[in-house]
Write an enzyme that holds these catalytic residues in place. Sequence first.
Site, PDB file in Angstrom:
ATOM      1  N   VAL A 108       7.094  -0.182   1.628  1.00 22.55           N
ATOM      2  CA  VAL A 108       7.632  -0.502   2.851  1.00 22.55           C
ATOM      3  C   VAL A 108       8.729  -1.542   2.703  1.00 22.55           C
ATOM      4  CG1 VAL A 108       5.265  -0.574   3.985  1.00 22.55           C
ATOM      5  CG2 VAL A 108       5.842  -2.745   2.825  1.00 22.55           C
ATOM      6  N   HIS A 133       4.184   4.352   5.198  1.00 18.99           N
ATOM      7  CA  HIS A 133       3.359   3.130   5.512  1.00 18.99           C
ATOM      8  C   HIS A 133       4.145   2.423   6.504  1.00 18.99           C
ATOM      9  CE1 HIS A 133       0.180   4.157   2.305  1.00 18.99           C
ATOM     10  NE2 HIS A 133       0.198   4.962   3.441  1.00 18.99           N
ATOM     11  N   CYS A 144       4.788  -4.947  24.582  1.00 17.26           N
ATOM     12  CA  CYS A 144       5.626  -3.802  25.149  1.00 17.26           C
ATOM     13  C   CYS A 144       5.908  -2.752  24.114  1.00 17.26           C
ATOM     14  CB  CYS A 144       7.016  -4.269  25.286  1.00 17.26           C
ATOM     15  SG  CYS A 144       8.036  -4.616  24.338  1.00 17.26           S
ATOM     16  N   CYS A 190       9.582 -10.146  28.154  1.00 15.70           N
ATOM     17  CA  CYS A 190       8.441  -9.935  27.524  1.00 15.70           C
ATOM     18  C   CYS A 190       7.693 -11.024  26.618  1.00 15.70           C
ATOM     19  CB  CYS A 190       8.514  -8.659  26.479  1.00 15.70           C
ATOM     20  SG  CYS A 190       7.211  -8.094  25.767  1.00 15.70           S
ATOM     21  N   GLY A 225       4.326   5.757 -10.001  1.00 18.24           N
ATOM     22  CA  GLY A 225       3.993   4.107  -9.943  1.00 18.24           C
ATOM     23  C   GLY A 225       3.023   3.995  -8.731  1.00 18.24           C
ATOM     24  N   SER A 227      -1.341   3.883  -8.098  1.00 18.61           N
ATOM     25  CA  SER A 227      -2.674   3.771  -8.552  1.00 18.61           C
ATOM     26  C   SER A 227      -3.641   4.885  -7.971  1.00 18.61           C
ATOM     27  CB  SER A 227      -3.552   2.474  -8.315  1.00 18.61           C
ATOM     28  OG  SER A 227      -3.488   2.470  -6.791  1.00 18.61           O
ATOM     29  N   CYS A 269       8.259   3.215 -15.079  1.00 18.60           N
ATOM     30  CA  CYS A 269       8.997   4.472 -14.645  1.00 18.60           C
ATOM     31  C   CYS A 269      10.599   4.250 -14.582  1.00 18.60           C
ATOM     32  CB  CYS A 269       8.516   4.604 -13.089  1.00 18.60           C
ATOM     33  SG  CYS A 269       8.609   3.484 -12.057  1.00 18.60           S
TER      34      CYS A 269
HETATM   35  C1  BV8 Z   1      -5.452   6.336   7.443  1.00 15.55           C
HETATM   36  C2  BV8 Z   1       1.324  -0.927   4.242  1.00 15.55           C
HETATM   37  C3  BV8 Z   1      -6.794   7.757   9.345  1.00 15.55           C
HETATM   38  C4  BV8 Z   1       1.008  -2.433   4.444  1.00 15.55           C
HETATM   39  C5  BV8 Z   1      -0.500   0.059   3.050  1.00 15.55           C
HETATM   40  C6  BV8 Z   1      -9.573   9.322   3.225  1.00 15.55           C
HETATM   41  C7  BV8 Z   1      -8.831   9.994   4.022  1.00 15.55           C
HETATM   42  C8  BV8 Z   1      -8.139   9.138   5.032  1.00 15.55           C
HETATM   43  C9  BV8 Z   1      -8.330   7.580   5.077  1.00 15.55           C
HETATM   44  C10 BV8 Z   1      -9.219   7.103   4.082  1.00 15.55           C
HETATM   45  C11 BV8 Z   1      -9.740   7.811   3.258  1.00 15.55           C
HETATM   46  N1  BV8 Z   1     -10.607   7.106   2.494  1.00 15.55           N
HETATM   47  C12 BV8 Z   1     -10.416   5.875   2.745  1.00 15.55           C
HETATM   48  C13 BV8 Z   1      -9.655   5.791   3.885  1.00 15.55           C
HETATM   49  C14 BV8 Z   1      -8.986   4.486   4.275  1.00 15.55           C
HETATM   50  C15 BV8 Z   1      -7.838   3.891   3.953  1.00 15.55           C
HETATM   51  C16 BV8 Z   1      -7.928   4.199   2.307  1.00 15.55           C
HETATM   52  O1  BV8 Z   1      -7.243   4.669   1.666  1.00 15.55           O
HETATM   53  N2  BV8 Z   1      -8.709   2.871   1.928  1.00 15.55           N
HETATM   54  C17 BV8 Z   1      -8.722   2.911   0.541  1.00 15.55           C
HETATM   55  C18 BV8 Z   1      -8.675   1.384  -0.102  1.00 15.55           C
HETATM   56  C19 BV8 Z   1     -10.109   3.470  -0.018  1.00 15.55           C
HETATM   57  N3  BV8 Z   1      -6.622   4.723   4.177  1.00 15.55           N
HETATM   58  C20 BV8 Z   1      -6.107   4.327   5.523  1.00 15.55           C
HETATM   59  O2  BV8 Z   1      -6.653   3.456   6.273  1.00 15.55           O
HETATM   60  C21 BV8 Z   1      -4.878   4.816   5.821  1.00 15.55           C
HETATM   61  N4  BV8 Z   1      -4.889   5.225   7.324  1.00 15.55           N
HETATM   62  O3  BV8 Z   1      -5.930   7.242   6.856  1.00 15.55           O
HETATM   63  O4  BV8 Z   1      -5.852   6.695   8.862  1.00 15.55           O
HETATM   64  C22 BV8 Z   1      -6.195   7.965  10.747  1.00 15.55           C
HETATM   65  C23 BV8 Z   1      -5.779   9.106  11.125  1.00 15.55           C
HETATM   66  C24 BV8 Z   1      -5.360   9.544  12.378  1.00 15.55           C
HETATM   67  C25 BV8 Z   1      -5.532   8.402  13.289  1.00 15.55           C
HETATM   68  C26 BV8 Z   1      -5.885   6.989  12.927  1.00 15.55           C
HETATM   69  C27 BV8 Z   1      -6.219   6.860  11.708  1.00 15.55           C
HETATM   70  C28 BV8 Z   1      -3.737   3.758   5.909  1.00 15.55           C
HETATM   71  C29 BV8 Z   1      -3.448   3.343   4.502  1.00 15.55           C
HETATM   72  C30 BV8 Z   1      -2.272   2.445   4.656  1.00 15.55           C
HETATM   73  C31 BV8 Z   1      -2.623   1.035   4.292  1.00 15.55           C
HETATM   74  N5  BV8 Z   1      -1.149   0.240   4.173  1.00 15.55           N
HETATM   75  N6  BV8 Z   1       0.609  -0.508   3.155  1.00 15.55           N
HETATM   76  C32 BV8 Z   1       1.649  -3.279   3.349  1.00 15.55           C
HETATM   77  O5  BV8 Z   1       2.219  -2.895   2.520  1.00 15.55           O
HETATM   78  O6  BV8 Z   1       1.215  -4.673   3.668  1.00 15.55           O
HETATM   79  S1  BV8 Z   1      -1.469   0.451   1.792  1.00 15.55           S
HETATM   80  C33 BV8 Z   1      -0.450  -0.339   0.479  1.00 15.55           C
HETATM   81  O7  BV8 Z   1      -1.424  -0.337  -0.639  1.00 15.55           O
HETATM   82  C34 BV8 Z   1       0.546   0.642  -0.060  1.00 15.55           C
HETATM   83  O8  BV8 Z   1       1.456   0.906   1.057  1.00 15.55           O
HETATM   84  C35 BV8 Z   1      -0.135   1.434  -1.056  1.00 15.55           C
HETATM   85  O9  BV8 Z   1      -0.299   2.484  -0.248  1.00 15.55           O
HETATM   86  C36 BV8 Z   1      -1.222   0.719  -1.400  1.00 15.55           C
HETATM   87  C37 BV8 Z   1      -1.174  -0.065  -2.822  1.00 15.55           C
HETATM   88  O10 BV8 Z   1      -1.144   1.218  -3.617  1.00 15.55           O
HETATM   89  P1  BV8 Z   1      -0.111   1.639  -4.741  1.00 15.55           P
HETATM   90  O11 BV8 Z   1       1.154   1.506  -4.190  1.00 15.55           O
HETATM   91  O12 BV8 Z   1      -0.439   2.607  -5.718  1.00 15.55           O
HETATM   92  O13 BV8 Z   1      -0.068   0.215  -5.479  1.00 15.55           O
HETATM   93  P2  BV8 Z   1      -1.016  -0.428  -6.626  1.00 15.55           P
HETATM   94  O14 BV8 Z   1      -0.707  -1.705  -6.955  1.00 15.55           O
HETATM   95  O15 BV8 Z   1      -2.420   0.058  -6.193  1.00 15.55           O
HETATM   96  O16 BV8 Z   1      -0.658   0.378  -8.109  1.00 15.55           O
HETATM   97  C38 BV8 Z   1       0.567   0.311  -8.597  1.00 15.55           C
HETATM   98  C39 BV8 Z   1       0.540   1.133  -9.803  1.00 15.55           C
HETATM   99  O17 BV8 Z   1       1.845   1.262 -10.324  1.00 15.55           O
HETATM  100  C40 BV8 Z   1      -0.479   1.029 -10.696  1.00 15.55           C
HETATM  101  O18 BV8 Z   1      -1.158   2.022 -11.256  1.00 15.55           O
HETATM  102  C41 BV8 Z   1       0.315   0.266 -11.947  1.00 15.55           C
HETATM  103  O19 BV8 Z   1      -0.051   0.896 -13.087  1.00 15.55           O
HETATM  104  C42 BV8 Z   1       1.728   1.059 -11.826  1.00 15.55           C
HETATM  105  N7  BV8 Z   1       3.107   0.325 -12.225  1.00 15.55           N
HETATM  106  C43 BV8 Z   1       3.090  -0.859 -12.125  1.00 15.55           C
HETATM  107  N8  BV8 Z   1       4.455  -1.129 -12.650  1.00 15.55           N
HETATM  108  C44 BV8 Z   1       4.903   0.044 -12.859  1.00 15.55           C
HETATM  109  C45 BV8 Z   1       3.939   1.280 -12.626  1.00 15.55           C
HETATM  110  N9  BV8 Z   1       4.013   2.346 -12.841  1.00 15.55           N
HETATM  111  C46 BV8 Z   1       5.315   2.751 -13.567  1.00 15.55           C
HETATM  112  N10 BV8 Z   1       6.476   1.819 -13.850  1.00 15.55           N
HETATM  113  C47 BV8 Z   1       6.188   0.652 -13.617  1.00 15.55           C
HETATM  114  N11 BV8 Z   1       7.065  -0.306 -14.030  1.00 15.55           N
HETATM  115 ZN    ZN Z   2       7.882  -6.656  23.843  1.00 14.73          ZN
END
Ligand code: BV8
Ligand code: ZN
Length: 278
Positions: A108, A133, A144, A190, A225, A227, A269
């Site tokens: 984001v 996201h 609103c 608002c 990048g 998980s 990366c």
């Molecule tokens: C939804 C914004 C449905 C906010 C974020 C199955 C299907 C659908 C949904 C689900 C499902 N199972 C579970 C769910 C629910 C849920 C979910 O997935 N839960 C998880 C915990 C199991 N999903 C949802 O709720 C989604 N909504 O599906 O709605 C729906 C449909 C119709 C109508 C209504 C509803 C919404 C999910 C979005 C949540 N918001 N972000 C904010 O940013 O504050 S999520 C947020 O966390 C990020 O956006 C990102 O997606 C996530 C973090 O993940 P990563 O980006 O992978 O980051 P992470 O730190 O985990 O990993 C970093 C990686 O980088 C590591 O692997 C590391 O090794 C690597 N790395 C580090 N440095 C480097 C590197 N790699 C290379 N080079 C480097 N230098």
């Molecule tokens: Zn408003």
Amino acid sequence: MAAFGAALRASKNIIAVCGAGLSAASGIPTFRGAGGLWRKYDAISLATPEAFAENPSRVWQFYHYRRESALKAEPNAAHYALGLLTQSDSRALLAPACANFKIITQNVDGLSPRAHTKLPSPEQAAASTIEMHGRIHDVICTSCEKTTFDASSPICPALAGTEAIVATGHEEAEPQIEEADLPRCKEPGCDGLLRPGVVWFGERPHRLAEIDEYVERADLCLVVGTSSTVYPAASYAEEVKSHGGRVAVFNLDRSQGDGDADFLFLGPCEETLPRALG
Ligand code: BV8
Ligand code: ZN
């Protein structure tokens, strides 16, 4: 590397599914690992409508901290390497591989669209990058429902300086900002409470139908990048694989589902991606 280069040039519909690791080199903390904690809270637990309803002051301080760090961040070499694939001149190099190249980012921070330096307009950048996201500098009015881009720093006087408050063992050290002093809607008449313009857990990500079309057509999926633990983004590489496409994972460490990858580039990366796409 040569096999990946051949796969790149042979592809016609490439997508890149990106996560927090893409922006790590730009100084933006990831969600897992050390970066995943803010003060003493797990970042994931604050990214929900329930957390905002229960304590909007705390959730706004969390997003204010991230807004401020995103404002100070610059795109890194990995953002620019992906940005290159969206620009027509480089498409000549890899044509037709890049003709339909799309970036699907979970981030984001707004860094990917900023890395498309040569695209003529923000609309072009938006067309090639899907911020599924949302954007940390968008705000949505809870009354609103108007969405506005607001990168002001701070977004309201009461949040000024709270980004410097580090983890404390004592609740009382955490400022409790009155709702009236949190960011308010500027629409005439608002004054509704604003919320960060990001997609929280349990909320519907943006442009899902469009993303599903690109995933269905993709013959090469770059996973950069992430998980691969948050859905539906975590399911895209598997879907590309399931219809005969190929998957290339770029990650520091092994990550969920990378066992099925056709290509695995372990390392930062910001180094591996420019080399592989160069
Ligand atoms: C939804 C914004 C449905 C906010 C974020 C199955 C299907 C659908 C949904 C689900 C499902 N199972 C579970 C769910 C629910 C849920 C979910 O997935 N839960 C998880 C915990 C199991 N999903 C949802 O709720 C989604 N909504 O599906 O709605 C729906 C449909 C119709 C109508 C209504 C509803 C919404 C999910 C979005 C949540 N918001 N972000 C904010 O940013 O504050 S999520 C947020 O966390 C990020 O956006 C990102 O997606 C996530 C973090 O993940 P990563 O980006 O992978 O980051 P992470 O730190 O985990 O990993 C970093 C990686 O980088 C590591 O692997 C590391 O090794 C690597 N790395 C580090 N440095 C480097 C590197 N790699 C290379 N080079 C480097 N230098
Ligand atoms: Zn408003």
